[in-house]
Design a protein around this motif. Structure first.
Motif, PDB file in Angstrom:
ATOM      1  N   TYR A   6      -0.423   2.354 -13.964  1.00 43.17           N
ATOM      2  CA  TYR A   6      -1.200   3.379 -14.684  1.00 43.17           C
ATOM      3  C   TYR A   6      -1.936   2.753 -15.864  1.00 43.17           C
ATOM      4  CZ  TYR A   6       0.705   7.079 -11.821  1.00 43.17           C
ATOM      5  OH  TYR A   6       0.997   7.881 -10.754  1.00 43.17           O
ATOM      6  N   TRP A  16       5.479   0.684 -12.170  1.00 38.17           N
ATOM      7  CA  TRP A  16       4.574   1.839 -12.025  1.00 38.17           C
ATOM      8  C   TRP A  16       3.811   2.120 -13.305  1.00 38.17           C
ATOM      9  CZ3 TRP A  16       3.083   2.976  -7.443  1.00 38.17           C
ATOM     10  CH2 TRP A  16       3.912   2.677  -6.363  1.00 38.17           C
ATOM     11  N   ASP A  46      13.971   9.013 -12.446  1.00 40.30           N
ATOM     12  CA  ASP A  46      14.018   8.434 -11.107  1.00 40.30           C
ATOM     13  C   ASP A  46      14.409   9.549 -10.138  1.00 40.30           C
ATOM     14  OD1 ASP A  46      14.753   7.124  -8.724  1.00 40.30           O
ATOM     15  OD2 ASP A  46      15.318   5.324  -9.840  1.00 40.30           O
ATOM     16  N   PHE A  47      13.585   9.742  -9.141  1.00 33.15           N
ATOM     17  CA  PHE A  47      13.836  10.760  -8.114  1.00 33.15           C
ATOM     18  C   PHE A  47      15.279  10.689  -7.594  1.00 33.15           C
ATOM     19  CE2 PHE A  47      14.088  10.966  -3.396  1.00 33.15           C
ATOM     20  CZ  PHE A  47      13.871  12.315  -3.194  1.00 33.15           C
ATOM     21  N   ASP A  99       8.495  12.094 -11.993  1.00 32.61           N
ATOM     22  CA  ASP A  99       7.847  10.790 -11.822  1.00 32.61           C
ATOM     23  C   ASP A  99       8.512   9.807 -12.767  1.00 32.61           C
ATOM     24  OD1 ASP A  99       4.897   9.925 -10.427  1.00 32.61           O
ATOM     25  OD2 ASP A  99       5.781   8.543 -11.884  1.00 32.61           O
ATOM     26  N   ILE A 100       8.661   8.584 -12.282  1.00 33.77           N
ATOM     27  CA  ILE A 100       9.329   7.537 -13.069  1.00 33.77           C
ATOM     28  C   ILE A 100       8.412   7.022 -14.181  1.00 33.77           C
ATOM     29  CG2 ILE A 100       8.642   5.472 -11.747  1.00 33.77           C
ATOM     30  CD1 ILE A 100      11.689   4.796 -11.624  1.00 33.77           C
ATOM     31  N   GLN A 152       3.693  13.283  -0.841  1.00 41.32           N
ATOM     32  CA  GLN A 152       2.387  12.625  -0.668  1.00 41.32           C
ATOM     33  C   GLN A 152       2.425  11.276  -1.373  1.00 41.32           C
ATOM     34  OE1 GLN A 152      -2.048  13.693  -0.524  1.00 41.32           O
ATOM     35  NE2 GLN A 152      -1.479  13.701  -2.684  1.00 41.32           N
ATOM     36  N   THR A 153       2.255  10.231  -0.603  1.00 35.33           N
ATOM     37  CA  THR A 153       2.258   8.840  -1.085  1.00 35.33           C
ATOM     38  C   THR A 153       3.387   8.517  -2.073  1.00 35.33           C
ATOM     39  OG1 THR A 153       0.522   9.327  -2.708  1.00 35.33           O
ATOM     40  CG2 THR A 153      -0.186   8.362  -0.628  1.00 35.33           C
ATOM     41  N   PHE A 154       4.526   9.167  -1.889  1.00 33.96           N
ATOM     42  CA  PHE A 154       5.726   8.763  -2.618  1.00 33.96           C
ATOM     43  C   PHE A 154       6.617   7.946  -1.672  1.00 33.96           C
ATOM     44  CE2 PHE A 154      10.193   9.931  -3.934  1.00 33.96           C
ATOM     45  CZ  PHE A 154      10.272   8.947  -4.905  1.00 33.96           C
ATOM     46  N   GLY A 170       7.447  11.845  -7.365  1.00 38.22           N
ATOM     47  CA  GLY A 170       6.440  10.787  -7.465  1.00 38.22           C
ATOM     48  C   GLY A 170       5.065  11.420  -7.498  1.00 38.22           C
ATOM     49  N   GLY A 171       4.942  12.467  -8.278  1.00 39.47           N
ATOM     50  CA  GLY A 171       3.731  13.303  -8.271  1.00 39.47           C
ATOM     51  C   GLY A 171       2.509  12.633  -8.874  1.00 39.47           C
ATOM     52  N   TRP A 222      -4.390   4.952  -5.120  1.00 39.10           N
ATOM     53  CA  TRP A 222      -3.905   6.086  -4.323  1.00 39.10           C
ATOM     54  C   TRP A 222      -4.404   7.428  -4.843  1.00 39.10           C
ATOM     55  CZ3 TRP A 222      -0.633   3.219  -7.625  1.00 39.10           C
ATOM     56  CH2 TRP A 222      -0.313   3.869  -8.810  1.00 39.10           C
TER      57      TRP A 222
HETATM   58  C1  LIG Z   1       1.501   5.759  -4.931  1.00 44.01           C
HETATM   59  S1  LIG Z   1       1.825   6.764  -6.316  1.00 44.01           S
HETATM   60  C2  LIG Z   1       1.450   8.392  -5.713  1.00 44.01           C
HETATM   61  C3  LIG Z   1       1.247   9.437  -6.759  1.00 44.01           C
HETATM   62  C4  LIG Z   1       0.897  10.830  -6.216  1.00 44.01           C
HETATM   63  N1  LIG Z   1       1.869  11.310  -5.277  1.00 44.01           N
HETATM   64  C5  LIG Z   1      -0.463  10.858  -5.602  1.00 44.01           C
HETATM   65  O1  LIG Z   1      -0.566  11.084  -4.390  1.00 44.01           O
HETATM   66  O2  LIG Z   1      -1.447  10.662  -6.331  1.00 44.01           O
HETATM   67  C6  LIG Z   1       3.585   6.753  -6.364  1.00 44.01           C
HETATM   68  C7  LIG Z   1       4.166   7.501  -7.542  1.00 44.01           C
HETATM   69  O3  LIG Z   1       5.584   7.529  -7.441  1.00 44.01           O
HETATM   70  C8  LIG Z   1       6.153   7.241  -8.700  1.00 44.01           C
HETATM   71  N2  LIG Z   1       7.480   6.674  -8.425  1.00 44.01           N
HETATM   72  C9  LIG Z   1       7.764   5.507  -7.821  1.00 44.01           C
HETATM   73  N3  LIG Z   1       9.090   5.346  -7.679  1.00 44.01           N
HETATM   74  C10 LIG Z   1       9.669   6.475  -8.201  1.00 44.01           C
HETATM   75  C11 LIG Z   1      11.007   6.939  -8.325  1.00 44.01           C
HETATM   76  N4  LIG Z   1      12.038   6.205  -7.893  1.00 44.01           N
HETATM   77  N5  LIG Z   1      11.218   8.148  -8.878  1.00 44.01           N
HETATM   78  C12 LIG Z   1      10.170   8.910  -9.324  1.00 44.01           C
HETATM   79  N6  LIG Z   1       8.893   8.513  -9.225  1.00 44.01           N
HETATM   80  C13 LIG Z   1       8.632   7.323  -8.676  1.00 44.01           C
HETATM   81  C14 LIG Z   1       5.164   6.304  -9.362  1.00 44.01           C
HETATM   82  O4  LIG Z   1       5.260   6.285 -10.753  1.00 44.01           O
HETATM   83  C15 LIG Z   1       3.836   6.869  -8.877  1.00 44.01           C
HETATM   84  O5  LIG Z   1       3.358   7.859  -9.758  1.00 44.01           O
END
Ligand SMILES: C[S@@+](CC[C@H](N)C(=O)[O-])C[C@H]1O[C@@H](n2cnc3c(N)ncnc32)[C@H](O)[C@@H]1O
Length: 193
Positions: free
Chosen positions: A12, A8, A93-94, A68-69, A107-109, A46-47, A19
């Motif tokens: 960035y 991830w 990690d969530f 967010d990771i 949203q998209t997490f 995963g904001g 997304w």
């Molecule tokens: C597709 S992006 C979506 C970001 C945001 N929700 C948006 O709609 O713009 C997925 C996000 O989840 C985070 N992520 C992925 N796996 C994660 C985990 N296990 N714990 C926390 N965050 C995580 C990523 O770093 C990334 O920022």
């Protein structure tokens, strides 16, 4: 494919963030606009760049948390919204989080995690919510990818994950999705039993 911090962070750092809406997601904005209790303890997992957290914060919600990771994602919101309480922007990690919330926003997490973790996601959401807490947001109702995010899915598949823990109060096609996601999203409001 290991969907870890490195994966991830790399997205960035190489600006491969397709997304990212660059603004609060319209269906979530509509939902937020009818919330009156500004003290609700809200988690946005995963904001990412966290326009939803920014929107809520600017509306006076004081108890909004982002996990967010990716370090860069967390740094981006810190820079963009310098007054946002830094203790509420958590790089972790969530699945390791141990707190309780009234409301969790999706949203998209969900579509970003390994599909093998979907049942664990539902059970973790149950753990993180208080009694009668809510999971609200958007889930893709579309095929999408099978070997890398975003992973797709269907209402039928999702039912199996969430039904054990939640009453499915709203689970229907979103009518006001962002233009390039129209007809592809379900708006959900799940109430912890
Ligand atoms: C597709 S992006 C979506 C970001 C945001 N929700 C948006 O709609 O713009 C997925 C996000 O989840 C985070 N992520 C992925 N796996 C994660 C985990 N296990 N714990 C926390 N965050 C995580 C990523 O770093 C990334 O920022």
């Amino acid at each position: 494919m290991l969907l870890n911090e490195f994966f991830w962070e790399n997205k960035y750092n190489t600006h491969k963030t397709g997304w990212d809406l660059g603004e609060v997601s319209p269906p979530l904005k509509t939902y937020f606009d009818q919330l009156s209790n500004k003290e609700l303890k809200i988690l946005i997992p995963g904001g990412g760049n966290s326009y939803e957290a920014e929107y809520l914060f600017n509306k006076g919600f004081t108890n909004v948390y982002v996990v967010d990771i990716s370090k860069t994602a967390i740094e981006n919101i810190k820079k963009r919204v310098p007054n946002f309480p830094t203790g509420q922007l958590i790089q972790a990690d969530f699945f390791d989080l141990e707190m309780k919330f009234d409301l969790i926003i999706e949203q998209t997490f969900f579509c970003a995690i390994d599909p093998n973790l979907r049942a664990t996601y539902a059970s973790k959401m149950n753990d993180l919510l208080i009694e009668k807490g809510k999971l609200v947001g958007l889930l893709f109702d579309a095929k999408l990818n099978e070997d890398h995010p975003p992973f797709g899915g269907s209402k039928k598949e999702y039912l199996a994950y969430f039904q054990p823990y939640f009453s499915l109060d709203i689970f229907e096609k979103s009518y006001n999705s962002f233009h390039n996601r129209q007809e592809m999203e379900l708006f959900v409001k799940f109430l912890k039993r």
